[in-house]
Scaffold this active site. Structure first.
Site, PDB file in Angstrom:
ATOM      1  N   LYS A  14     -16.695 -22.163  14.798  1.00  0.00           N
ATOM      2  CA  LYS A  14     -16.797 -22.364  13.991  1.00  0.00           C
ATOM      3  C   LYS A  14     -15.817 -24.729  13.688  1.00  0.00           C
ATOM      4  CE  LYS A  14     -12.286 -20.213  13.850  1.00  0.00           C
ATOM      5  NZ  LYS A  14     -12.355 -19.220  14.838  1.00  0.00           N
ATOM      6  N   ARG A  89      -6.082 -16.123   8.301  1.00  0.00           N
ATOM      7  CA  ARG A  89      -5.584 -14.963   9.916  1.00  0.00           C
ATOM      8  C   ARG A  89      -4.483 -14.089   9.545  1.00  0.00           C
ATOM      9  NH1 ARG A  89      -7.207 -20.174  13.361  1.00  0.00           N
ATOM     10  NH2 ARG A  89      -7.548 -18.993  15.443  1.00  0.00           N
ATOM     11  N   ARG A 146      -5.601 -14.045  22.601  1.00  0.00           N
ATOM     12  CA  ARG A 146      -6.013 -14.766  21.262  1.00  0.00           C
ATOM     13  C   ARG A 146      -7.242 -13.516  20.604  1.00  0.00           C
ATOM     14  NH1 ARG A 146      -8.099 -19.949  23.634  1.00  0.00           N
ATOM     15  NH2 ARG A 146      -8.616 -20.551  21.197  1.00  0.00           N
TER      16      ARG A 146
HETATM   17  P1  AMP Z   1      -7.902 -22.644  16.717  1.00  0.00           P
HETATM   18  O1  AMP Z   1      -7.801 -24.089  16.725  1.00  0.00           O
HETATM   19  O2  AMP Z   1      -7.440 -21.777  15.323  1.00  0.00           O
HETATM   20  O3  AMP Z   1      -8.257 -21.304  17.924  1.00  0.00           O
HETATM   21  O4  AMP Z   1      -6.065 -22.226  16.521  1.00  0.00           O
HETATM   22  C1  AMP Z   1      -5.360 -22.948  17.887  1.00  0.00           C
HETATM   23  C2  AMP Z   1      -3.911 -21.980  17.677  1.00  0.00           C
HETATM   24  O5  AMP Z   1      -3.738 -21.792  16.472  1.00  0.00           O
HETATM   25  C3  AMP Z   1      -4.317 -20.424  17.297  1.00  0.00           C
HETATM   26  O6  AMP Z   1      -4.140 -19.207  18.632  1.00  0.00           O
HETATM   27  C4  AMP Z   1      -2.645 -20.077  16.846  1.00  0.00           C
HETATM   28  O7  AMP Z   1      -2.222 -20.234  17.525  1.00  0.00           O
HETATM   29  C5  AMP Z   1      -2.352 -21.114  16.047  1.00  0.00           C
HETATM   30  N1  AMP Z   1      -3.108 -21.231  14.459  1.00  0.00           N
HETATM   31  C6  AMP Z   1      -4.301 -21.381  14.399  1.00  0.00           C
HETATM   32  N2  AMP Z   1      -4.384 -21.397  12.963  1.00  0.00           N
HETATM   33  C7  AMP Z   1      -3.388 -20.148  12.731  1.00  0.00           C
HETATM   34  C8  AMP Z   1      -3.182 -19.691  11.427  1.00  0.00           C
HETATM   35  N3  AMP Z   1      -3.750 -19.483  10.603  1.00  0.00           N
HETATM   36  N4  AMP Z   1      -2.268 -18.390  11.624  1.00  0.00           N
HETATM   37  C9  AMP Z   1      -1.371 -19.082  12.567  1.00  0.00           C
HETATM   38  N5  AMP Z   1      -1.775 -19.735  13.990  1.00  0.00           N
HETATM   39  C10 AMP Z   1      -2.797 -20.264  13.974  1.00  0.00           C
END
Ligand code: AMP
Length: 194
Positions: A14, A89, A146
């Site tokens: 992404k 999410r 995750r």
């Molecule tokens: P990412 O960089 O998108 O993989 O996000 C890293 C972490 O941030 C995730 O594993 C969640 O703990 C938190 N996170 C990111 N986006 C969201 C979201 N929309 N809702 C809840 N937690 C989020």
């Protein structure tokens, strides 16, 4: 406005594809993960709160995430459009996003979902963990958590956009340029943003 939700499990690509799409279409990139990480780095209250969840592979509570995302959108009301990366999410986040965009007389154009098998995700995340410095990419147990959270809590968001006829699945395995081309074709086919 052209408003894209870029969807997919952790490690689907992404971030990589968002960087290319914002350049192609002149959009604002909002990655909730990036914003949380910037807050952690900056030592803010939001960062301290989010870190507890992120380090365990859990979702940051909806209320906190929605509030933060809304603020970022409102800072950019004059934008040509947005790429939402890693948001929504949960179905509650998807509904909140619809309400927010409606208040700005706009809506989500498409959800583009990068589809990648779980084995490949585990490999990619461990590889990324070697140089990203992200603790959540370095621990196989957190990676699995995750992926499990994605399957349990985030997959239902696909149904939300399918019902609205906005869901488009894109094969997320292959060359970066090939995947990018498929994403652009889906966007150009929507008739918005040209
Ligand atoms: P990412 O960089 O998108 O993989 O996000 C890293 C972490 O941030 C995730 O594993 C969640 O703990 C938190 N996170 C990111 N986006 C969201 C979201 N929309 N809702 C809840 N937690 C989020």
């Amino acid at each position: 406005m052209l408003n894209i939700v870029l969807f997919g499990p952790p490690g689907a690509g992404k971030g990589t594809q968002s960087a290319k799409l914002i350049e192609q279409y002149g959009l604002i990139h909002l990655s909730t993960g990036d914003i949380f990480r910037a807050n952690i780095k900056g030592g803010t209250e939001l960062g301290t709160l989010a870190k507890q969840y992120i380090d365990n592979g859990q979702l940051v509570p909806d209320e906190v995430t929605i509030g933060m995302l809304s603020n970022e959108v409102k800072k950019n009301v004059d934008a040509k459009g947005f790429i939402f990366d890693g948001f929504p999410r949960t179905q509650a986040q998807a509904k909140a996003l619809d309400n927010l965009l409606e208040s700005m007389q706009t809506e989500i154009t498409l959800m583009l979902a990068l589809e990648v098998a779980e084995d490949e995700l585990r490999k990619r995340l461990l590889l990324r963990g070697k140089d990203s410095g992200r603790a959540d990419d370095q621990d196989p147990a957190v990676i699995q958590k995750r992926i499990d959270v994605y399957n349990a809590e985030t997959m239902p968001v696909k149904d939300y956009y399918t019902t609205q006829r906005k869901y488009r699945g894109i094969d997320g395995i292959g060359e970066i340029e090939t995947i990018f081309k498929a994403l652009c074709e889906a966007i150009d086919g929507s008739g918005i943003g040209n």
